[in-house]
Structure formats: structure tokens, C-alpha cells
Scaffold this motif. Structure first.
Motif, PDB file in Angstrom:
ATOM      1  N   SER A  83       0.848  -1.193   0.000  1.00  0.00           N
ATOM      2  CA  SER A  83       0.000   0.000   0.000  1.00  0.00           C
ATOM      3  C   SER A  83       0.885   1.246   0.000  1.00  0.00           C
ATOM      4  N   HIS A  84       0.264   2.413  -0.210  1.00  0.00           N
ATOM      5  CA  HIS A  84       0.981   3.677  -0.296  1.00  0.00           C
ATOM      6  C   HIS A  84       0.435   4.686   0.711  1.00  0.00           C
ATOM      7  N   ILE A  85       1.348   5.437   1.332  1.00  0.00           N
ATOM      8  CA  ILE A  85       0.973   6.558   2.186  1.00  0.00           C
ATOM      9  C   ILE A  85       1.460   7.807   1.454  1.00  0.00           C
ATOM     10  N   PHE A  86       0.589   8.397   0.655  1.00  0.00           N
ATOM     11  CA  PHE A  86       0.936   9.560  -0.154  1.00  0.00           C
ATOM     12  C   PHE A  86       0.955  10.816   0.706  1.00  0.00           C
ATOM     13  N   PHE A  87       1.798  11.788   0.302  1.00  0.00           N
ATOM     14  CA  PHE A  87       1.848  13.071   1.016  1.00  0.00           C
ATOM     15  C   PHE A  87       2.300  14.163   0.051  1.00  0.00           C
ATOM     16  N   GLY A  88       2.101  15.406   0.479  1.00  0.00           N
ATOM     17  CA  GLY A  88       2.587  16.555  -0.273  1.00  0.00           C
ATOM     18  C   GLY A  88       1.767  16.877  -1.507  1.00  0.00           C
ATOM     19  N   LYS A  89       2.445  17.526  -2.438  1.00  0.00           N
ATOM     20  CA  LYS A  89       1.803  17.924  -3.701  1.00  0.00           C
ATOM     21  C   LYS A  89       2.222  16.971  -4.804  1.00  0.00           C
TER      22      LYS A  89
END
Length: 92
Positions: A83-89
Motif C-alpha cells: 500500500s501507499h501513504i501519499f503526502f505533499g503535492k
């Protein structure tokens, strides 16, 4: 709420990241979603600690964006959950 559901979806021949910001989820829901091999989005300051917690304190795996309009993200240290923990722009 600092966590949101996210999903990598196909858009023609490309894949994009879709962040669902209408309704936030709490930390417990985010962890369960990650364990279910689904993705989440959060702030940069919350992404790494969440990955470490998912890895039971053993570390995290930081990754650069690898889909069009993608986001930098973290994985659990062994990439067990995929899975992915996305952040930022999004990166352009």
C-alpha cells in the motif's frame, strides 16, 4: 481528520493518483486501509510516523512518485502490505 482515502486508477494508458478529500478518515481507519493493501493520503509530517507504526517501529520505505501526477509516498519497511501513504503535492 488528517487522513484521506486514495487510489491509483487507470486513465487510458496511464495511471494517476486520486485523493478523495470530501471525507477524512481517522488514524485507525487509515492503518486498517493500509493493511488491506489500499492507499491513503496525509500530511508530510504524519506520513513517515504512520509508515513506522505500520512496520511496528521497524522503519519505513520512502519512495518517489512513479505515476503521472503522482505523489511522493511511504511504504511499510518490508513493503509487505503493498500500500501507499501519499503526502505533499503531486509531482509534475
Amino acid at each position: 481528520m488528517y487522513y484521506y482515502t486514495a487510489q491509483i486508477i487507470s486513465k487510458g494508458a496511464n495511471k494517476i493518483v486520486k485523493i478523495y478529500r470530501l471525507h477524512g478518515i481517522d488514524k485507525a481507519q487509515a492503518i486498517q486501509r493500509l493493511k488491506d493493501r489500499k492507499d491513503v493520503y496525509t500530511t508530510k509530517s504524519k506520513a513517515n510516523p504512520l509508515a513506522k507504526e505500520l512496520s511496528q517501529g521497524q522503519g519505513s520505505w520512502k519512495d518517489d512518485a512513479h505515476v503521472i501526477g503522482g505523489y511522493r509516498h511511504y511504504h511499510d519497511v518490508d513493503h509487505h502490505y503493498r500500500s501507499h501513504i501519499f503526502f505533499g503535492k503531486p509531482k509534475v
